[in-house]
Write a protein that holds these residues in place. Structure first.
Motif, PDB file in Angstrom:
ATOM      1  N   LEU A 122      -5.236   0.130  -5.847  1.00  0.00           N
ATOM      2  CA  LEU A 122      -4.701  -1.089  -5.236  1.00  0.00           C
ATOM      3  C   LEU A 122      -5.704  -1.693  -4.278  1.00  0.00           C
ATOM      4  O   LEU A 122      -6.498  -0.983  -3.645  1.00  0.00           O
ATOM      5  CB  LEU A 122      -3.416  -0.765  -4.474  1.00  0.00           C
ATOM      6  CG  LEU A 122      -2.295  -0.157  -5.315  1.00  0.00           C
ATOM      7  CD1 LEU A 122      -1.439   0.760  -4.469  1.00  0.00           C
ATOM      8  CD2 LEU A 122      -1.448  -1.249  -5.918  1.00  0.00           C
ATOM      9  N   GLN A 164      -5.623  -4.454  -1.034  1.00  0.00           N
ATOM     10  CA  GLN A 164      -4.741  -5.250  -0.185  1.00  0.00           C
ATOM     11  C   GLN A 164      -5.172  -6.719  -0.206  1.00  0.00           C
ATOM     12  O   GLN A 164      -6.332  -7.032   0.060  1.00  0.00           O
ATOM     13  CB  GLN A 164      -4.790  -4.700   1.229  1.00  0.00           C
ATOM     14  CG  GLN A 164      -3.880  -5.442   2.196  1.00  0.00           C
ATOM     15  CD  GLN A 164      -3.879  -4.781   3.559  1.00  0.00           C
ATOM     16  OE1 GLN A 164      -3.694  -3.564   3.657  1.00  0.00           O
ATOM     17  NE2 GLN A 164      -4.085  -5.546   4.606  1.00  0.00           N
ATOM     18  N   VAL A 165      -4.220  -7.596  -0.509  1.00  0.00           N
ATOM     19  CA  VAL A 165      -4.510  -9.032  -0.511  1.00  0.00           C
ATOM     20  C   VAL A 165      -4.211  -9.629   0.857  1.00  0.00           C
ATOM     21  O   VAL A 165      -4.994 -10.391   1.403  1.00  0.00           O
ATOM     22  CB  VAL A 165      -3.686  -9.756  -1.600  1.00  0.00           C
ATOM     23  CG1 VAL A 165      -3.911 -11.266  -1.545  1.00  0.00           C
ATOM     24  CG2 VAL A 165      -4.033  -9.207  -2.983  1.00  0.00           C
ATOM     25  N   ARG A 166      -3.066  -9.239   1.455  1.00  0.00           N
ATOM     26  CA  ARG A 166      -2.684  -9.801   2.749  1.00  0.00           C
ATOM     27  C   ARG A 166      -1.462  -9.082   3.285  1.00  0.00           C
ATOM     28  O   ARG A 166      -0.723  -8.425   2.547  1.00  0.00           O
ATOM     29  CB  ARG A 166      -2.368 -11.285   2.607  1.00  0.00           C
ATOM     30  CG  ARG A 166      -1.110 -11.490   1.811  1.00  0.00           C
ATOM     31  CD  ARG A 166      -0.691 -12.934   1.712  1.00  0.00           C
ATOM     32  NE  ARG A 166       0.606 -12.975   1.034  1.00  0.00           N
ATOM     33  CZ  ARG A 166       1.055 -14.025   0.375  1.00  0.00           C
ATOM     34  NH1 ARG A 166       0.337 -15.100   0.292  1.00  0.00           N
ATOM     35  NH2 ARG A 166       2.245 -13.983  -0.193  1.00  0.00           N
ATOM     36  N   LEU A 216       3.755  -7.482   2.278  1.00  0.00           N
ATOM     37  CA  LEU A 216       2.468  -6.838   1.968  1.00  0.00           C
ATOM     38  C   LEU A 216       2.138  -7.077   0.500  1.00  0.00           C
ATOM     39  O   LEU A 216       2.876  -6.633  -0.388  1.00  0.00           O
ATOM     40  CB  LEU A 216       2.539  -5.326   2.234  1.00  0.00           C
ATOM     41  CG  LEU A 216       3.072  -4.868   3.598  1.00  0.00           C
ATOM     42  CD1 LEU A 216       2.920  -3.354   3.728  1.00  0.00           C
ATOM     43  CD2 LEU A 216       2.380  -5.576   4.742  1.00  0.00           C
ATOM     44  N   TYR A 257      -0.498  -6.827  -2.799  1.00  0.00           N
ATOM     45  CA  TYR A 257      -1.574  -6.016  -3.370  1.00  0.00           C
ATOM     46  C   TYR A 257      -1.955  -6.518  -4.765  1.00  0.00           C
ATOM     47  O   TYR A 257      -1.118  -6.972  -5.530  1.00  0.00           O
ATOM     48  CB  TYR A 257      -1.134  -4.550  -3.475  1.00  0.00           C
ATOM     49  CG  TYR A 257      -0.802  -3.977  -2.128  1.00  0.00           C
ATOM     50  CD1 TYR A 257      -1.803  -3.437  -1.327  1.00  0.00           C
ATOM     51  CD2 TYR A 257       0.494  -4.040  -1.625  1.00  0.00           C
ATOM     52  CE1 TYR A 257      -1.507  -2.956  -0.061  1.00  0.00           C
ATOM     53  CE2 TYR A 257       0.797  -3.559  -0.364  1.00  0.00           C
ATOM     54  CZ  TYR A 257      -0.208  -3.019   0.410  1.00  0.00           C
ATOM     55  OH  TYR A 257       0.073  -2.558   1.662  1.00  0.00           O
ATOM     56  N   LEU A 282       0.801   3.943   0.774  1.00  0.00           N
ATOM     57  CA  LEU A 282       1.822   3.006   0.313  1.00  0.00           C
ATOM     58  C   LEU A 282       3.022   3.752  -0.271  1.00  0.00           C
ATOM     59  O   LEU A 282       4.144   3.249  -0.235  1.00  0.00           O
ATOM     60  CB  LEU A 282       1.195   2.078  -0.738  1.00  0.00           C
ATOM     61  CG  LEU A 282       1.814   0.727  -0.957  1.00  0.00           C
ATOM     62  CD1 LEU A 282       1.967  -0.037   0.342  1.00  0.00           C
ATOM     63  CD2 LEU A 282       0.965  -0.066  -1.938  1.00  0.00           C
ATOM     64  N   PRO A 285      -3.817   0.972   1.491  1.00  0.00           N
ATOM     65  CA  PRO A 285      -3.490   0.547   0.126  1.00  0.00           C
ATOM     66  C   PRO A 285      -3.834   1.604  -0.916  1.00  0.00           C
ATOM     67  O   PRO A 285      -4.578   1.342  -1.855  1.00  0.00           O
ATOM     68  CB  PRO A 285      -4.354  -0.717  -0.048  1.00  0.00           C
ATOM     69  CG  PRO A 285      -5.548  -0.475   0.812  1.00  0.00           C
ATOM     70  CD  PRO A 285      -5.054   0.326   1.985  1.00  0.00           C
ATOM     71  N   VAL A 286      -3.300   2.794  -0.714  1.00  0.00           N
ATOM     72  CA  VAL A 286      -3.563   3.898  -1.641  1.00  0.00           C
ATOM     73  C   VAL A 286      -2.261   4.625  -1.957  1.00  0.00           C
ATOM     74  O   VAL A 286      -1.302   4.575  -1.193  1.00  0.00           O
ATOM     75  CB  VAL A 286      -4.557   4.928  -1.044  1.00  0.00           C
ATOM     76  CG1 VAL A 286      -5.905   4.279  -0.791  1.00  0.00           C
ATOM     77  CG2 VAL A 286      -4.022   5.543   0.227  1.00  0.00           C
ATOM     78  N   ASP A 319      -2.426  -8.068   9.673  1.00  0.00           N
ATOM     79  CA  ASP A 319      -3.294  -7.961   8.500  1.00  0.00           C
ATOM     80  C   ASP A 319      -4.714  -7.627   8.964  1.00  0.00           C
ATOM     81  O   ASP A 319      -5.259  -8.311   9.824  1.00  0.00           O
ATOM     82  CB  ASP A 319      -3.281  -9.321   7.790  1.00  0.00           C
ATOM     83  CG  ASP A 319      -3.948  -9.283   6.427  1.00  0.00           C
ATOM     84  OD1 ASP A 319      -4.216  -8.179   5.924  1.00  0.00           O
ATOM     85  OD2 ASP A 319      -4.185 -10.369   5.874  1.00  0.00           O
ATOM     86  N   ALA A 320      -5.308  -6.590   8.415  1.00  0.00           N
ATOM     87  CA  ALA A 320      -6.691  -6.230   8.756  1.00  0.00           C
ATOM     88  C   ALA A 320      -7.375  -5.754   7.482  1.00  0.00           C
ATOM     89  O   ALA A 320      -6.697  -5.456   6.481  1.00  0.00           O
ATOM     90  CB  ALA A 320      -6.712  -5.135   9.823  1.00  0.00           C
ATOM     91  N   GLY A 374      -8.382  -3.835   4.606  1.00  0.00           N
ATOM     92  CA  GLY A 374      -8.011  -2.562   3.991  1.00  0.00           C
ATOM     93  C   GLY A 374      -6.877  -1.819   4.644  1.00  0.00           C
ATOM     94  O   GLY A 374      -6.679  -0.628   4.385  1.00  0.00           O
ATOM     95  N   VAL A 375      -6.067  -2.506   5.467  1.00  0.00           N
ATOM     96  CA  VAL A 375      -4.939  -1.823   6.117  1.00  0.00           C
ATOM     97  C   VAL A 375      -3.972  -2.868   6.674  1.00  0.00           C
ATOM     98  O   VAL A 375      -4.387  -3.976   7.048  1.00  0.00           O
ATOM     99  CB  VAL A 375      -5.448  -0.885   7.244  1.00  0.00           C
ATOM    100  CG1 VAL A 375      -6.066  -1.678   8.380  1.00  0.00           C
ATOM    101  CG2 VAL A 375      -4.358   0.047   7.748  1.00  0.00           C
ATOM    102  N   SER A 376      -2.681  -2.515   6.708  1.00  0.00           N
ATOM    103  CA  SER A 376      -1.669  -3.341   7.380  1.00  0.00           C
ATOM    104  C   SER A 376      -1.075  -2.528   8.522  1.00  0.00           C
ATOM    105  O   SER A 376      -0.663  -1.387   8.320  1.00  0.00           O
ATOM    106  CB  SER A 376      -0.538  -3.713   6.414  1.00  0.00           C
ATOM    107  OG  SER A 376      -1.026  -4.393   5.289  1.00  0.00           O
TER     108      SER A 376
END
Lengths: 215, 215
Positions: A195, A197-199, A209, A211, B12, B175-176, B202-203, B205-207
């Motif tokens: 995956l 992350q889009v936003r 969230l 993806y 996730l 996102p894994v 939102d950052a 590669g991570v939320s």
């Protein structure tokens, strides 16, 4: 390129429906808590023939999720009835009344063949008995270059993820725990699902969230 | 009012550590993927005695998580060694070398009594054998009005959640998928844990999803 997109509300502990789903309670115990962010929205109310409602950051997300969709796919348990089995007298026409909020061809995954069911407002339900890949192929054809929306339920999303057929997944994370029910990430080989992350979007009572699934 | 705060990286599919944790692999299979957002950050590198690194939206989150903390709590499995049991010859002084990145009193939950262990830089490890409520009481006292940070692992956070003692929880959603391992929301009564969403950030590669626990 036509994409297969899905979005679904999910609890913080990872359930897209609560425990003990039934005809009276199709979302399972506590499942209605997953919808608390969307039901008050003007955009949701309008799609369900109601007036008024709230406009906030989630409205944009909801509108975006409807854009450029030419056909959709759903599992039999989402089309209903939850009792399952064959179609009996054929009276069941979904949960949504005479004018369902889709307005395009909807492909329903089922083990029981049935003639296509045209409804008002441009929605026609097609019943697919030869598997998820066939349903996607037919939906892509019907979508005429637009995207295909995968509505759910959880098990159907899980199957498309496992088969590597999903392109985008947006999770609407509700700040609730359900303690049990249906998950979408179970029984997957994590090495086969990459995956990106889009936003992440902050909205009242929900985090959106999004993806992309890397092929 | 002094708060008990926790923040933890989570996949996730809801795992805060991968399957098969061991001394060689304390985060379990794939667990290092949960840390990919934080390890490159300048703020993380600096706290671990390294130079350089990235500055992005996550840096602010990381700095904020360290502010106004006067003491912390961690489970025995986070202090280590993962072999567990009694303290043997007393040589084990944590994973972090002579100058651990805490710089305040740290209360370690354990079944095995041990004298306090002062380290360089202001960190002293205290070993608490009479349960999570006692550890919180002692940490609050030591924090002198500041907040108490609960570091983990997952089981320890789960215990404080179940006991209704946690005030704030921030999840760093990576996102894994890990496919297995340790969860933090298992075995809770959802009716006893009411959450309120504080924000979603939102950052790369991570939320970062932050929640207040409603008392």
């Amino acid at each position: 390129m036509s994409k297969l997109r899905s979005d679904i509300s999910i609890s913080l502990d990872g359930f897209v429906a609560g425990p003990n789903q039934s005809q009276e309670n199709p979302l399972g115990g506590g499942g209605e808590l997953l919808q608390e962010w969307v039901v008050p929205l003007a955009a949701w109310r309008e799609a369900h023939g109601k007036q008024g409602g709230e406009v906030n950051e989630s409205a944009r997300i909801l509108e975006e999720s409807r854009e450029n969709v030419g056909a959709s796919i759903m599992g039999r348990s989402m089309f209903g009835p939850p009792s399952g089995g064959d179609w009996g007298d054929g009276d069941w026409k979904g949960w949504w009344g005479d004018d369902p909020p889709y307005h395009h061809p909807v492909f329903v995954l089922t083990h029981h063949a049935r003639e296509p069911l045209p409804m008002e407002g441009g929605t026609t339900f097609h019943f697919v008995t030869d598997g998820i890949e066939s349903a996607l192929e037919q939906a892509r054809e019907a979508a005429g270059g637009k995207d295909v929306m995968l509505w759910g339920g959880g098990q159907t999303i899980q199957q498309y993820l496992a088969a590597g057929l999903l392109d985008e997944l947006e999770l609407h994370v509700a700040p609730v725990l359900l303690g049990g029910g249906a998950r979408i990430f179970d029984d997957l080989d994590p090495n086969n699902v990459q995956l990106e992350q889009v936003r992440a979007i902050d909205a009242p009572g929900v985090s959106h969230l999004k993806y992309r699934i890397v092929k």
